[in-house]
Design an enzyme around this catalytic site. Structure first.
Site, PDB file in Angstrom:
ATOM      1  CG  LEU A  80      -1.991  -1.036   1.282  1.00  0.00           C
ATOM      2  CD1 LEU A  80      -2.770  -0.926   2.593  1.00  0.00           C
ATOM      3  CD2 LEU A  80      -2.935  -0.910   0.106  1.00  0.00           C
ATOM      4  CG  HIS A  81       3.347   4.339  -2.505  1.00  0.00           C
ATOM      5  ND1 HIS A  81       3.045   5.650  -2.795  1.00  0.00           N
ATOM      6  CD2 HIS A  81       4.678   4.279  -2.330  1.00  0.00           C
ATOM      7  CE1 HIS A  81       4.163   6.355  -2.800  1.00  0.00           C
ATOM      8  NE2 HIS A  81       5.170   5.546  -2.515  1.00  0.00           N
TER       9      HIS A  81
END
Length: 162
Positions: A80-81
């Site tokens: 997850l960015h």
């Protein structure tokens, strides 16, 4: 012919944020938009809470708190960015709600993010969910299209392992 009879396994990935779906090819970062990190989906969030898209173990939390890695029991790795170029914020605007090594369930809160702060710094708030496992061992099917509205916990993609 043997492959014809092999059963494929399906893994669902759920929305990790409320907001609007954005195709990865439209994300303003070539590393992500050209698929160099992996395949996945982006969401432009409408609230501050980021939740787990899968049942997994938190494998890594970046020191700058803008990204984290999850590993599913099947071995599928997901990153997850949060935001684009948010590494520059050095952790400002991010509250991590989990610890490395912690098991999490779909929908469990992972991060609380001040998206107004990110936007005030002139950075895009696009949040990405990327399957970083090798692409050659499966097929990704999207259940949402660009500009679709999604809510946390809604299916956004499937990964099929052949």
């Amino acid at each position: 012919m043997a492959n014809f009879f092999r059963r494929s396994k399906k893994m669902e990935v759920y929305s990790f944020a409320d907001g609007k779906v954005k195709d990865l090819v439209l994300v303003p970062d070539q590393v992500f938009s050209q698929g160099h990190v992996g395949r996945g989906i982006a969401v432009v969030p409408t609230d501050s809470l980021i939740t787990s898209p899968v049942d997994a173990k938190v494998a890594m939390i970046f020191p700058t708190r803008h990204a984290l890695g999850l590993v599913c029991s099947s071995g599928v790795e997901i990153m997850l960015h949060i935001g684009i170029d948010t590494v520059e914020l050095k952790g400002e605007g991010f509250e991590v709600l989990v610890k490395e090594g912690q098991q999490v369930k779909v929908g469990q809160p992972l991060l609380n993010v001040d998206f107004d702060y990110i936007a005030s710094k002139g950075l895009p708030t696009d949040c990405l969910c990327i399957m970083t496992s090798p692409l050659s061992d499966g097929v990704v099917e999207y259940t949402q299209s660009n500009d679709d509205e999604v809510i946390k916990g809604e299916t956004v993609l499937f990964r099929f392992k052949q």
